[in-house]
Design an enzyme around this catalytic site. Structure first.
Site, PDB file in Angstrom:
ATOM      1  N   CYS A 113       0.822  -1.006  -0.025  1.00  0.00           N
ATOM      2  CA  CYS A 113       0.105   0.120   0.093  1.00  0.00           C
ATOM      3  C   CYS A 113       0.789   1.186   0.028  1.00  0.00           C
ATOM      4  O   CYS A 113       0.367   2.428  -0.294  1.00  0.00           O
ATOM      5  CB  CYS A 113      -1.003  -0.032   1.071  1.00  0.00           C
ATOM      6  SG  CYS A 113      -1.866  -1.439   1.309  1.00  0.00           S
ATOM      7  N   HIS A 252      -3.641   6.990   2.966  1.00  0.00           N
ATOM      8  CA  HIS A 252      -3.893   5.662   2.279  1.00  0.00           C
ATOM      9  C   HIS A 252      -5.528   5.220   2.958  1.00  0.00           C
ATOM     10  O   HIS A 252      -5.626   5.406   4.069  1.00  0.00           O
ATOM     11  CB  HIS A 252      -2.976   4.481   2.785  1.00  0.00           C
ATOM     12  CG  HIS A 252      -3.582   3.122   2.438  1.00  0.00           C
ATOM     13  ND1 HIS A 252      -4.059   2.975   1.248  1.00  0.00           N
ATOM     14  CD2 HIS A 252      -3.499   2.014   3.277  1.00  0.00           C
ATOM     15  CE1 HIS A 252      -4.191   1.493   1.363  1.00  0.00           C
ATOM     16  NE2 HIS A 252      -3.980   0.858   2.464  1.00  0.00           N
ATOM     17  N   ASN A 282      -9.907  -0.717  -0.013  1.00  0.00           N
ATOM     18  CA  ASN A 282      -8.679  -0.595   0.078  1.00  0.00           C
ATOM     19  C   ASN A 282      -8.194  -0.964  -1.060  1.00  0.00           C
ATOM     20  O   ASN A 282      -8.276  -2.315  -1.663  1.00  0.00           O
ATOM     21  CB  ASN A 282      -8.142  -1.414   1.209  1.00  0.00           C
ATOM     22  CG  ASN A 282      -6.859  -1.417   1.303  1.00  0.00           C
ATOM     23  OD1 ASN A 282      -5.897  -0.998   0.583  1.00  0.00           O
ATOM     24  ND2 ASN A 282      -6.142  -1.931   2.444  1.00  0.00           N
TER      25      ASN A 282
END
Length: 325
Positions: A113, A252, A282
């Site tokens: 990520c 994020h 996500n």
């Protein structure tokens, strides 16, 4: 002194939207359970032909259009991904071919990520030494190919998509002016994914469960909040700034509980925190560039605004980055 500046942004998302109601028919879960724990209502899932490299190229093409550049003007392509098109060659090479960026060299990076932020930092270093360079940085994922659709703790979280930014140089004070990158490989087992089954029996892991995402959610939550808030504070202190000096924070988009806890720790007002996790879930390396493009298209970022990115991912990896838009 020249700094690397974002000249244009773009994003590309699969057509199909997977709702929480549909997930209720797939695993033992509910819209209320998912929403209360993650804040996610929908996520995008790739369909036929919506391969990782095509999403990446779509985002890159829009970023080039936004920057007023052509693919032939690119010198370099970086694709951040943990769900590559193939083990080899790199997804970036597929993107290069798809765009017709014949003058660029291309490669992938994998910091999960955190990958896109790592990629921006890397591009800024190239541009600092060669200001004439034009670099395309993409975060692109098809996590639907790596999710265990029988595990309700992970399958509700992830989605597919791509976001991109084209970078060049400026000497007017705008651009990337600070970053902090961190990792801790000792904690790899909190969030990981095995590779394909080994064809060498001697190297087959004893607990191999397939190339699927595995996560210890409660520990990841604690590490994510602590790591992101720490690296943000470290970077701001290094630059002699405070949260009050930042116009927009783009974190994020992992889940809403992490975002709200981070917001509380940093004492960030709602209007300074960009959130779209409810729509896309996500998307790992694609998370920040998709959000960055949305913020740009919505007019949430204005010239000379100070923008802060912060992120956390498998590795463990985490990072923060500051730029003047």
């Amino acid at each position: 002194m020249c700094k690397a500046v974002i000249l244009g942004t773009g994003s590309c998302l699969p057509e199909r939207t997977l709702t929480n109601a549909e997930l209720e028919q797939m695993v033992e879960t509910s819209d209320q359970w998912i929403t209360s724990r993650t804040g996610i209502k929908t996520r995008r899932i790739s369909g036929a032909g919506e391969y990782n490299y095509r999403l990446a190229a779509g985002a890159g093409r829009k970023a080039l259009d936004n920057a007023g550049l052509t693919a032939a003007e690119l010198d370099m392509i970086i694709v951040a991904t943990l769900s590559p098109q193939k083990i080899m060659p790199s997804t970036a090479c597929f993107v290069q071919a798809e765009l017709g960026a014949d003058n660029a060299f291309a490669y992938d990076i994998n910091a999960a990520c955190t990958g896109f932020t790592y990629g921006l930092d890397l591009a800024s270093k190239y541009i600092a030494s060669q200001p004439e360079m034009k670099v395309l940085v993409i975060g692109s994922e098809t996590l639907s190919t790596r999710v265990d659709w029988e595990d309700r703790n992970t399958c509700v979280l992830f989605g597919d998509g791509a976001g991109a930014a084209v970078l060049g140089s400026r000497d007017d004070g705008r651009g990337i002016f600070g970053s902090k990158l961190r990792s801790d490989g000792r904690l790899w087992n909190l969030l990981h994914m095995d590779g394909p089954e080994s064809q060498n029996p001697a190297l087959q892991p004893e607990d191999w469960q397939g190339a699927l995402i595995r996560m210890n959610g409660s520990d990841i939550f604690k590490h994510a909040v602590r790591a992101m808030s720490g690296v943000v504070n470290d970077l701001l202190e290094q630059q002699g700034l405070s949260v009050a000096d930042v116009d927009l924070i783009i974190p994020h988009q992992a889940n809403i509980r992490i975002l709200r806890k981070l917001q509380s720790r940093l004492d960030v007002p709602d209007e300074k925190l960009f959130v779209n996790v409810d729509k896309y879930g996500n998307t790992s390396a694609a998370s920040i560039p998709i959000a960055l493009d949305e913020a740009n298209q919505q007019g949430r970022i204005k010239e000379n605004d100070v923008v802060l990115l912060c992120t956390f991912g498998a590795g463990l990896t985490w990072a923060s980055l500051l730029m003047r838009w």
